[in-house]
Design an enzyme around this catalytic site. Sequence first.
Site, PDB file in Angstrom:
ATOM      1  N   TYR A 160       5.239  50.740  31.668  1.00 37.35           N
ATOM      2  CA  TYR A 160       5.345  52.078  32.261  1.00 37.35           C
ATOM      3  C   TYR A 160       4.501  53.082  31.492  1.00 37.35           C
ATOM      4  O   TYR A 160       3.788  53.903  32.088  1.00 37.35           O
ATOM      5  CB  TYR A 160       6.802  52.537  32.287  1.00 37.35           C
ATOM      6  CG  TYR A 160       6.944  53.992  32.705  1.00 37.35           C
ATOM      7  CD1 TYR A 160       6.604  54.398  33.990  1.00 37.35           C
ATOM      8  CD2 TYR A 160       7.393  54.961  31.806  1.00 37.35           C
ATOM      9  CE1 TYR A 160       6.706  55.723  34.379  1.00 37.35           C
ATOM     10  CE2 TYR A 160       7.506  56.291  32.186  1.00 37.35           C
ATOM     11  CZ  TYR A 160       7.161  56.665  33.472  1.00 37.35           C
ATOM     12  OH  TYR A 160       7.261  57.984  33.845  1.00 37.35           O
TER      13      TYR A 160
ATOM     14  N   ASP B 280       1.215  56.116  51.675  1.00 34.64           N
ATOM     15  CA  ASP B 280       1.233  55.150  50.590  1.00 34.64           C
ATOM     16  C   ASP B 280      -0.052  55.351  49.789  1.00 34.64           C
ATOM     17  O   ASP B 280      -1.145  55.032  50.270  1.00 34.64           O
ATOM     18  CB  ASP B 280       1.298  53.729  51.146  1.00 34.64           C
ATOM     19  CG  ASP B 280       1.418  52.665  50.060  1.00 34.64           C
ATOM     20  OD1 ASP B 280       1.200  52.989  48.878  1.00 34.64           O
ATOM     21  OD2 ASP B 280       1.733  51.507  50.402  1.00 34.64           O
TER      22      ASP B 280
ATOM     23  N   LYS C 159       1.550  55.420  33.046  1.00 31.68           N
ATOM     24  CA  LYS C 159       1.642  56.887  33.082  1.00 31.68           C
ATOM     25  C   LYS C 159       0.501  57.520  32.298  1.00 31.68           C
ATOM     26  O   LYS C 159      -0.074  58.527  32.720  1.00 31.68           O
ATOM     27  CB  LYS C 159       2.992  57.320  32.494  1.00 31.68           C
ATOM     28  CG  LYS C 159       3.444  58.689  32.977  1.00 31.68           C
ATOM     29  CD  LYS C 159       3.725  58.690  34.469  1.00 31.68           C
ATOM     30  CE  LYS C 159       3.993  60.100  34.962  1.00 31.68           C
ATOM     31  NZ  LYS C 159       4.156  60.156  36.433  1.00 31.68           N
TER      32      LYS C 159
END
Length: 273
Positions: free
Chosen positions: A145, A47, A149
């Site tokens: 998003y 993770d 990114k």
Amino acid sequence: SGINAEYEAVVSTQSTKQWYQRRVRAIHTACADVERVGGKALPLVVDVRSEDAVQAAIDKTVSTFGGIDFLINNASAIALIGTEQVSMKMYDLMHQVNGRGTFLCTKLAIPHLKKSAASGATPHVLNISPPLSMKPVWFAGHPAYTTAKYNMSMMALGHAEEFRADGVKVNCLWPRTAIATAAVEMLMGQEGIAASRTPEIMADAAHLILTSDRTGEFLVDDAVLLEHGASLQDLEKYRVGSPGGDLAPDFFLDGVEEWLAALKNGKIPQAKL
């Protein structure tokens, strides 16, 4: 020796357990493919939001291979929905995995990458993230998003300059089209897969970058291959669907439709991206 930091999450109706099991199988399948051709691989389920988990993965990699020569930050979480639809849990996941995860993995790998450079090698960090375009079209519809990114790309820009004197190269690589992955299948279905290229185009472009001296660049998969002498016919081998069919353009690339139209008409575009 290197690390491919991969974590993939999409907003879906599939249960978390089913998605997790599928990703774990993919990790072991990829490692089996490496070993099948004579390589050595270390499958680790990590993770990237956990500093302890990432440090343990770094330590295990170093003890297994003797060091780290490259890091590929491929971890990503995606939700292509608007501001009113994004829960804060979704927002936090995207930013924790994409931006923070990239920073964390790079931070913990850097001491080993510096050692690699000092030994005469050319170590690399490669973030799977797009060129930075400030055109509103790339923010509208999914700003949570996009900013998550772009965080990965800004990390690369900063790290390339921060570690230039240490001999560590840092770049970004992004696909021109959709890539036939589980995430694309989940978001676009089989129609999307048919309009995609195979993951091998990203692997081949990454190999060319990781064996070069370039740093601080935002690169696109097919442009990298064309720069190294690939022909239009060479690009066709990466197509999933029928020859001549339309390819689904990826996000964040200005002029991507014109580029793909030129390729379809048998012309090599002149623009770098």
